[in-house]
Design an enzyme around this catalytic site. Structure first.
Site, PDB file in Angstrom:
ATOM      1  N   ASN A  13       0.871  -1.180   0.000  1.00  0.00           N
ATOM      2  CA  ASN A  13       0.000   0.000   0.000  1.00  0.00           C
ATOM      3  C   ASN A  13       0.904   1.226   0.000  1.00  0.00           C
ATOM      4  O   ASN A  13       1.487   1.563   1.029  1.00  0.00           O
ATOM      5  CB  ASN A  13      -0.898  -0.036   1.249  1.00  0.00           C
ATOM      6  CG  ASN A  13      -1.769   1.203   1.361  1.00  0.00           C
ATOM      7  OD1 ASN A  13      -1.781   2.058   0.472  1.00  0.00           O
ATOM      8  ND2 ASN A  13      -2.494   1.311   2.461  1.00  0.00           N
ATOM      9  N   LYS A  15       0.123   4.236  -0.274  1.00  0.00           N
ATOM     10  CA  LYS A  15      -0.549   5.406   0.316  1.00  0.00           C
ATOM     11  C   LYS A  15      -0.335   6.646  -0.568  1.00  0.00           C
ATOM     12  O   LYS A  15      -0.188   6.498  -1.780  1.00  0.00           O
ATOM     13  CB  LYS A  15      -0.081   5.607   1.756  1.00  0.00           C
ATOM     14  CG  LYS A  15      -0.280   4.323   2.584  1.00  0.00           C
ATOM     15  CD  LYS A  15      -0.161   4.500   4.065  1.00  0.00           C
ATOM     16  CE  LYS A  15      -0.415   3.163   4.762  1.00  0.00           C
ATOM     17  NZ  LYS A  15      -0.345   3.235   6.219  1.00  0.00           N
ATOM     18  N   HIS A  99      -9.651   1.002   4.656  1.00  0.00           N
ATOM     19  CA  HIS A  99      -8.419   1.202   5.432  1.00  0.00           C
ATOM     20  C   HIS A  99      -8.719   2.126   6.613  1.00  0.00           C
ATOM     21  O   HIS A  99      -9.535   3.045   6.493  1.00  0.00           O
ATOM     22  CB  HIS A  99      -7.339   1.808   4.531  1.00  0.00           C
ATOM     23  CG  HIS A  99      -5.984   1.772   5.158  1.00  0.00           C
ATOM     24  ND1 HIS A  99      -5.600   2.683   6.108  1.00  0.00           N
ATOM     25  CD2 HIS A  99      -4.947   0.916   5.005  1.00  0.00           C
ATOM     26  CE1 HIS A  99      -4.362   2.387   6.502  1.00  0.00           C
ATOM     27  NE2 HIS A  99      -3.942   1.325   5.841  1.00  0.00           N
ATOM     28  N   GLU A 101      -7.210   4.540   7.747  1.00  0.00           N
ATOM     29  CA  GLU A 101      -7.004   5.968   7.447  1.00  0.00           C
ATOM     30  C   GLU A 101      -8.236   6.550   6.743  1.00  0.00           C
ATOM     31  O   GLU A 101      -8.561   7.715   6.909  1.00  0.00           O
ATOM     32  CB  GLU A 101      -5.728   6.138   6.603  1.00  0.00           C
ATOM     33  CG  GLU A 101      -4.480   5.904   7.460  1.00  0.00           C
ATOM     34  CD  GLU A 101      -3.274   5.362   6.711  1.00  0.00           C
ATOM     35  OE1 GLU A 101      -3.244   5.401   5.475  1.00  0.00           O
ATOM     36  OE2 GLU A 101      -2.344   4.887   7.397  1.00  0.00           O
ATOM     37  N   GLU A 171      -5.430  -5.034  10.400  1.00  0.00           N
ATOM     38  CA  GLU A 171      -4.452  -3.981  10.639  1.00  0.00           C
ATOM     39  C   GLU A 171      -4.778  -3.287  11.964  1.00  0.00           C
ATOM     40  O   GLU A 171      -5.620  -2.382  11.992  1.00  0.00           O
ATOM     41  CB  GLU A 171      -4.489  -2.948   9.508  1.00  0.00           C
ATOM     42  CG  GLU A 171      -4.128  -3.516   8.149  1.00  0.00           C
ATOM     43  CD  GLU A 171      -3.522  -2.445   7.239  1.00  0.00           C
ATOM     44  OE1 GLU A 171      -2.498  -2.752   6.625  1.00  0.00           O
ATOM     45  OE2 GLU A 171      -4.040  -1.329   7.167  1.00  0.00           O
ATOM     46  N   GLY A 177       2.356   2.287  10.871  1.00  0.00           N
ATOM     47  CA  GLY A 177       3.313   3.389  10.750  1.00  0.00           C
ATOM     48  C   GLY A 177       3.967   3.790  12.064  1.00  0.00           C
ATOM     49  O   GLY A 177       4.597   4.842  12.157  1.00  0.00           O
ATOM     50  N   SER A 217       3.358  -2.135  10.394  1.00  0.00           N
ATOM     51  CA  SER A 217       4.812  -2.201  10.637  1.00  0.00           C
ATOM     52  C   SER A 217       5.414  -3.574  10.325  1.00  0.00           C
ATOM     53  O   SER A 217       6.345  -4.017  10.983  1.00  0.00           O
ATOM     54  CB  SER A 217       5.148  -1.786  12.074  1.00  0.00           C
ATOM     55  OG  SER A 217       4.721  -0.444  12.302  1.00  0.00           O
TER      56      SER A 217
HETATM   57  P1  13P Z   1       2.951   0.373   7.764  1.00  0.00           P
HETATM   58  O1  13P Z   1       3.498  -0.909   7.154  1.00  0.00           O
HETATM   59  O2  13P Z   1       3.672   1.587   7.306  1.00  0.00           O
HETATM   60  O3  13P Z   1       2.786   0.270   9.231  1.00  0.00           O
HETATM   61  O4  13P Z   1       1.462   0.548   7.152  1.00  0.00           O
HETATM   62  C1  13P Z   1       0.582  -0.498   7.220  1.00  0.00           C
HETATM   63  C2  13P Z   1      -0.617  -0.149   6.424  1.00  0.00           C
HETATM   64  O5  13P Z   1      -1.391   0.713   6.800  1.00  0.00           O
HETATM   65  C3  13P Z   1      -0.843  -0.883   5.180  1.00  0.00           C
HETATM   66  O6  13P Z   1      -2.117  -0.658   4.686  1.00  0.00           O
END
Ligand code: 13P
Length: 259
Positions: A13, A15, A99, A101, A171, A177, A217
Protein backbone atom coordinates in the site's frame (compact mmCIF):
# COMPACT_ATOMS: atom_id res chain seq x y z
CA UNK A 1 -7.94 -27.42 3.54
CA UNK A 2 -4.45 -26.72 4.84
CA UNK A 3 -2.76 -23.36 4.92
CA UNK A 4 -0.60 -24.34 1.96
CA UNK A 5 -3.70 -24.32 -0.24
CA UNK A 6 -3.85 -20.55 0.20
CA UNK A 7 -1.21 -18.76 -1.82
CA UNK A 8 0.51 -16.04 0.18
CA UNK A 9 -0.28 -12.50 -0.92
CA UNK A 10 2.16 -9.67 -0.30
CA UNK A 11 0.48 -6.36 -1.11
CA UNK A 12 2.14 -2.96 -1.01
CA UNK A 13 0.00 0.00 0.00
CA UNK A 14 1.94 2.99 -1.27
CA UNK A 15 -0.55 5.41 0.32
CA UNK A 16 -0.23 9.05 -0.86
CA UNK A 17 3.38 8.72 -1.99
CA UNK A 18 5.18 8.86 -5.35
CA UNK A 19 4.20 10.54 -8.62
CA UNK A 20 3.65 8.56 -11.80
CA UNK A 21 7.32 8.58 -12.83
CA UNK A 22 8.54 7.63 -9.34
CA UNK A 23 5.91 4.92 -9.08
CA UNK A 24 6.93 3.46 -12.42
CA UNK A 25 10.55 3.38 -11.23
CA UNK A 26 9.67 1.55 -8.02
CA UNK A 27 7.43 -0.86 -9.93
CA UNK A 28 10.27 -1.56 -12.37
CA UNK A 29 12.55 -2.51 -9.49
CA UNK A 30 9.86 -4.66 -7.87
CA UNK A 31 9.27 -6.47 -11.18
CA UNK A 32 12.97 -7.12 -11.65
CA UNK A 33 13.29 -8.56 -8.13
CA UNK A 34 10.09 -10.62 -7.76
CA UNK A 35 8.19 -10.36 -11.04
CA UNK A 36 9.22 -13.78 -12.32
CA UNK A 37 8.49 -15.94 -9.25
CA UNK A 38 5.10 -17.58 -9.02
CA UNK A 39 5.10 -19.02 -5.46
CA UNK A 40 3.68 -15.85 -3.93
CA UNK A 41 1.01 -13.46 -5.22
CA UNK A 42 2.40 -9.93 -5.28
CA UNK A 43 0.46 -6.74 -5.69
CA UNK A 44 1.35 -3.04 -5.59
CA UNK A 45 -1.29 -0.42 -4.82
CA UNK A 46 -0.28 3.05 -5.96
CA UNK A 47 -2.44 6.14 -5.76
CA UNK A 48 -5.00 6.69 -8.56
CA UNK A 49 -2.82 8.98 -10.70
CA UNK A 50 -0.01 6.42 -10.69
CA UNK A 51 -2.07 3.37 -11.63
CA UNK A 52 -1.68 3.77 -15.37
CA UNK A 53 2.11 4.12 -15.45
CA UNK A 54 2.55 1.23 -13.01
CA UNK A 55 0.05 -0.89 -14.93
CA UNK A 56 2.25 -0.65 -18.03
CA UNK A 57 5.36 -1.61 -16.05
CA UNK A 58 3.89 -4.66 -14.31
CA UNK A 59 2.04 -5.94 -17.39
CA UNK A 60 3.21 -9.45 -18.30
CA UNK A 61 4.94 -10.00 -14.94
CA UNK A 62 3.71 -11.74 -11.82
CA UNK A 63 3.26 -8.39 -10.07
CA UNK A 64 -0.40 -7.41 -9.97
CA UNK A 65 -1.99 -4.02 -9.59
CA UNK A 66 -4.33 -2.74 -6.90
CA UNK A 67 -5.99 0.55 -6.01
CA UNK A 68 -6.33 2.08 -2.56
CA UNK A 69 -10.02 2.96 -2.73
CA UNK A 70 -12.99 3.22 -5.11
CA UNK A 71 -16.58 4.44 -5.19
CA UNK A 72 -19.39 1.91 -5.01
CA UNK A 73 -21.41 3.39 -7.88
CA UNK A 74 -20.53 2.50 -11.48
CA UNK A 75 -20.68 6.06 -12.84
CA UNK A 76 -22.49 9.36 -12.44
CA UNK A 77 -22.38 12.64 -10.56
CA UNK A 78 -19.77 11.75 -7.95
CA UNK A 79 -17.16 14.47 -8.30
CA UNK A 80 -13.66 13.30 -7.52
CA UNK A 81 -14.53 9.63 -7.35
CA UNK A 82 -13.33 6.56 -9.28
CA UNK A 83 -15.38 3.45 -10.06
CA UNK A 84 -14.50 -0.23 -10.04
CA UNK A 85 -14.93 -0.36 -13.79
CA UNK A 86 -12.39 2.47 -14.24
CA UNK A 87 -9.91 0.48 -12.18
CA UNK A 88 -10.55 -2.68 -14.20
CA UNK A 89 -9.92 -0.66 -17.36
CA UNK A 90 -6.37 -0.05 -16.07
CA UNK A 91 -6.02 -3.79 -15.36
CA UNK A 92 -6.23 -3.48 -11.60
CA UNK A 93 -6.97 -6.79 -9.90
CA UNK A 94 -7.24 -5.69 -6.29
CA UNK A 95 -8.67 -2.78 -4.34
CA UNK A 96 -7.99 -1.91 -0.71
CA UNK A 97 -11.24 -1.03 1.06
CA UNK A 98 -12.00 0.41 4.47
CA UNK A 99 -8.42 1.20 5.43
CA UNK A 100 -8.35 2.72 8.92
CA UNK A 101 -7.00 5.97 7.45
CA UNK A 102 -10.15 6.21 5.31
CA UNK A 103 -12.39 5.28 8.20
CA UNK A 104 -10.75 7.84 10.47
CA UNK A 105 -10.06 10.70 8.05
CA UNK A 106 -12.93 10.32 5.57
CA UNK A 107 -15.73 8.94 7.68
CA UNK A 108 -16.01 5.58 5.97
CA UNK A 109 -18.48 3.42 7.85
CA UNK A 110 -18.97 -0.33 7.78
CA UNK A 111 -22.04 0.26 5.59
CA UNK A 112 -19.97 2.16 3.01
CA UNK A 113 -17.24 -0.48 3.10
CA UNK A 114 -19.97 -3.08 2.52
CA UNK A 115 -21.31 -1.30 -0.57
CA UNK A 116 -17.78 -0.98 -1.93
CA UNK A 117 -17.01 -4.65 -1.25
CA UNK A 118 -20.11 -5.79 -3.13
CA UNK A 119 -19.38 -3.42 -6.03
CA UNK A 120 -15.76 -4.58 -6.24
CA UNK A 121 -16.76 -8.25 -6.32
CA UNK A 122 -19.40 -7.56 -8.97
CA UNK A 123 -16.73 -5.92 -11.13
CA UNK A 124 -14.26 -8.79 -10.69
CA UNK A 125 -11.95 -6.78 -8.46
CA UNK A 126 -10.58 -8.59 -5.43
CA UNK A 127 -11.38 -6.51 -2.34
CA UNK A 128 -8.79 -6.28 0.43
CA UNK A 129 -11.12 -5.38 3.28
CA UNK A 130 -9.27 -3.76 6.20
CA UNK A 131 -10.37 -4.15 9.79
CA UNK A 132 -8.61 -3.52 13.08
CA UNK A 133 -8.90 -2.01 16.52
CA UNK A 134 -7.46 1.19 17.95
CA UNK A 135 -5.16 1.15 20.97
CA UNK A 136 -8.00 2.44 23.12
CA UNK A 137 -10.24 -0.40 22.00
CA UNK A 138 -7.51 -2.98 22.66
CA UNK A 139 -6.85 -1.61 26.12
CA UNK A 140 -10.58 -1.72 26.86
CA UNK A 141 -10.64 -5.44 25.94
CA UNK A 142 -12.82 -4.81 22.90
CA UNK A 143 -10.75 -6.41 20.14
CA UNK A 144 -13.15 -9.28 19.39
CA UNK A 145 -16.16 -7.01 19.47
CA UNK A 146 -14.61 -4.47 17.07
CA UNK A 147 -13.39 -7.16 14.67
CA UNK A 148 -16.80 -8.85 14.63
CA UNK A 149 -18.69 -5.59 14.00
CA UNK A 150 -16.34 -4.46 11.23
CA UNK A 151 -16.13 -7.86 9.53
CA UNK A 152 -19.84 -8.60 9.63
CA UNK A 153 -20.65 -5.03 8.63
CA UNK A 154 -18.34 -5.18 5.61
CA UNK A 155 -19.54 -8.56 4.40
CA UNK A 156 -23.33 -8.25 4.42
CA UNK A 157 -24.54 -10.08 1.29
CA UNK A 158 -21.15 -11.65 0.52
CA UNK A 159 -21.48 -15.37 -0.18
CA UNK A 160 -19.21 -18.42 -0.29
CA UNK A 161 -18.80 -17.86 -4.04
CA UNK A 162 -16.59 -14.84 -3.24
CA UNK A 163 -14.15 -16.80 -1.07
CA UNK A 164 -11.35 -17.05 -3.62
CA UNK A 165 -11.48 -13.35 -4.41
CA UNK A 166 -12.02 -12.02 -0.91
CA UNK A 167 -9.04 -10.83 1.12
CA UNK A 168 -9.27 -9.56 4.69
CA UNK A 169 -6.47 -7.44 6.16
CA UNK A 170 -6.15 -7.28 9.92
CA UNK A 171 -4.45 -3.98 10.64
CA UNK A 172 -4.35 -3.00 14.30
CA UNK A 173 -4.49 0.79 14.07
CA UNK A 174 -1.87 1.21 16.79
CA UNK A 175 0.64 -0.76 14.71
CA UNK A 176 0.27 1.26 11.49
CA UNK A 177 3.31 3.39 10.75
CA UNK A 178 4.35 3.32 14.40
CA UNK A 179 7.07 0.68 14.29
CA UNK A 180 5.02 -1.25 16.87
CA UNK A 181 4.04 -4.64 15.54
CA UNK A 182 1.58 -7.06 17.01
CA UNK A 183 3.51 -10.09 18.24
CA UNK A 184 2.98 -13.14 16.03
CA UNK A 185 0.88 -14.68 18.81
CA UNK A 186 -1.28 -11.56 19.20
CA UNK A 187 -1.84 -11.36 15.45
CA UNK A 188 -2.55 -15.09 15.10
CA UNK A 189 -5.14 -14.94 17.85
CA UNK A 190 -7.11 -12.30 15.93
CA UNK A 191 -6.58 -13.99 12.55
CA UNK A 192 -7.95 -17.27 13.94
CA UNK A 193 -10.92 -15.37 15.30
CA UNK A 194 -11.50 -13.74 11.90
CA UNK A 195 -11.47 -17.14 10.20
CA UNK A 196 -13.94 -18.44 12.75
CA UNK A 197 -16.24 -15.46 12.12
CA UNK A 198 -15.89 -16.01 8.36
CA UNK A 199 -16.95 -19.63 8.83
CA UNK A 200 -20.11 -18.38 10.50
CA UNK A 201 -20.77 -16.00 7.61
CA UNK A 202 -19.91 -18.03 4.50
CA UNK A 203 -19.35 -21.57 5.79
CA UNK A 204 -16.23 -23.33 7.04
CA UNK A 205 -15.06 -24.60 3.67
CA UNK A 206 -15.25 -21.17 2.03
CA UNK A 207 -13.65 -19.52 5.08
CA UNK A 208 -10.58 -21.73 4.61
CA UNK A 209 -10.08 -20.23 1.16
CA UNK A 210 -10.09 -16.57 2.25
CA UNK A 211 -6.69 -14.97 2.64
CA UNK A 212 -6.20 -12.98 5.82
CA UNK A 213 -3.29 -10.53 5.66
CA UNK A 214 -1.55 -8.85 8.56
CA UNK A 215 -0.72 -5.15 8.28
CA UNK A 216 1.05 -2.79 10.66
CA UNK A 217 4.81 -2.20 10.64
CA UNK A 218 5.53 -5.49 8.88
CA UNK A 219 9.13 -5.47 7.71
CA UNK A 220 11.82 -7.97 6.71
CA UNK A 221 12.95 -8.32 10.36
CA UNK A 222 9.58 -9.50 11.66
CA UNK A 223 7.99 -11.06 8.57
CA UNK A 224 9.22 -14.65 8.94
CA UNK A 225 7.58 -15.15 12.29
CA UNK A 226 4.35 -13.39 11.38
CA UNK A 227 3.94 -15.19 8.07
CA UNK A 228 4.62 -18.56 9.69
CA UNK A 229 1.43 -18.31 11.74
CA UNK A 230 -1.35 -20.70 10.76
CA UNK A 231 -3.90 -18.04 9.79
CA UNK A 232 -1.59 -15.34 8.45
CA UNK A 233 -1.67 -15.57 4.66
CA UNK A 234 0.39 -12.54 3.73
CA UNK A 235 0.91 -8.90 4.49
CA UNK A 236 -0.45 -5.47 3.63
CA UNK A 237 2.66 -3.37 3.72
CA UNK A 238 2.97 0.40 4.05
CA UNK A 239 6.41 1.87 4.73
CA UNK A 240 8.42 -1.21 3.76
CA UNK A 241 6.66 -1.32 0.36
CA UNK A 242 8.21 1.99 -0.68
CA UNK A 243 11.63 0.40 -1.12
CA UNK A 244 11.91 -2.40 -3.66
CA UNK A 245 14.56 -4.23 -1.63
CA UNK A 246 12.54 -4.42 1.59
CA UNK A 247 9.32 -5.24 -0.28
CA UNK A 248 11.11 -8.01 -2.18
CA UNK A 249 12.54 -9.35 1.09
CA UNK A 250 8.97 -9.78 2.37
CA UNK A 251 8.01 -11.68 -0.77
CA UNK A 252 11.07 -13.87 -0.25
CA UNK A 253 10.00 -14.59 3.34
CA UNK A 254 6.65 -15.80 2.05
CA UNK A 255 8.38 -17.77 -0.71
CA UNK A 256 10.53 -19.65 1.82
CA UNK A 257 7.41 -20.60 3.77
CA UNK A 258 5.59 -21.73 0.61
CA UNK A 259 8.11 -24.46 -0.12
P1 13P B 1 2.95 0.37 7.76
O1 13P B 1 3.50 -0.91 7.15
O2 13P B 1 3.67 1.59 7.31
O3 13P B 1 2.79 0.27 9.23
O4 13P B 1 1.46 0.55 7.15
C1 13P B 1 0.58 -0.50 7.22
C2 13P B 1 -0.62 -0.15 6.42
O5 13P B 1 -1.39 0.71 6.80
C3 13P B 1 -0.84 -0.88 5.18
O6 13P B 1 -2.12 -0.66 4.69
Amino acid sequence: MSKSARKYLIAGNWKMNLNSAEGAELAKDVVSLVGAQTDVAVCVCPTFTVLESVSKVVSGSNVQLGAQNMHFEASGAYTGEISAEMLRHLFANFVILGHSERREDFGETDAIVNKKTLAALAANLKPIVCIGETLEEREAGKVKEVIKTQLEGALVGVTAAAADALVIAYEPVWAIGTGKTATPEMAEEVHAEIRCLLAGLIGAEAAEKVRILYGGSMKPENADELLAQKNIDGGLIGGAALKASSFAALVESAQKLSK
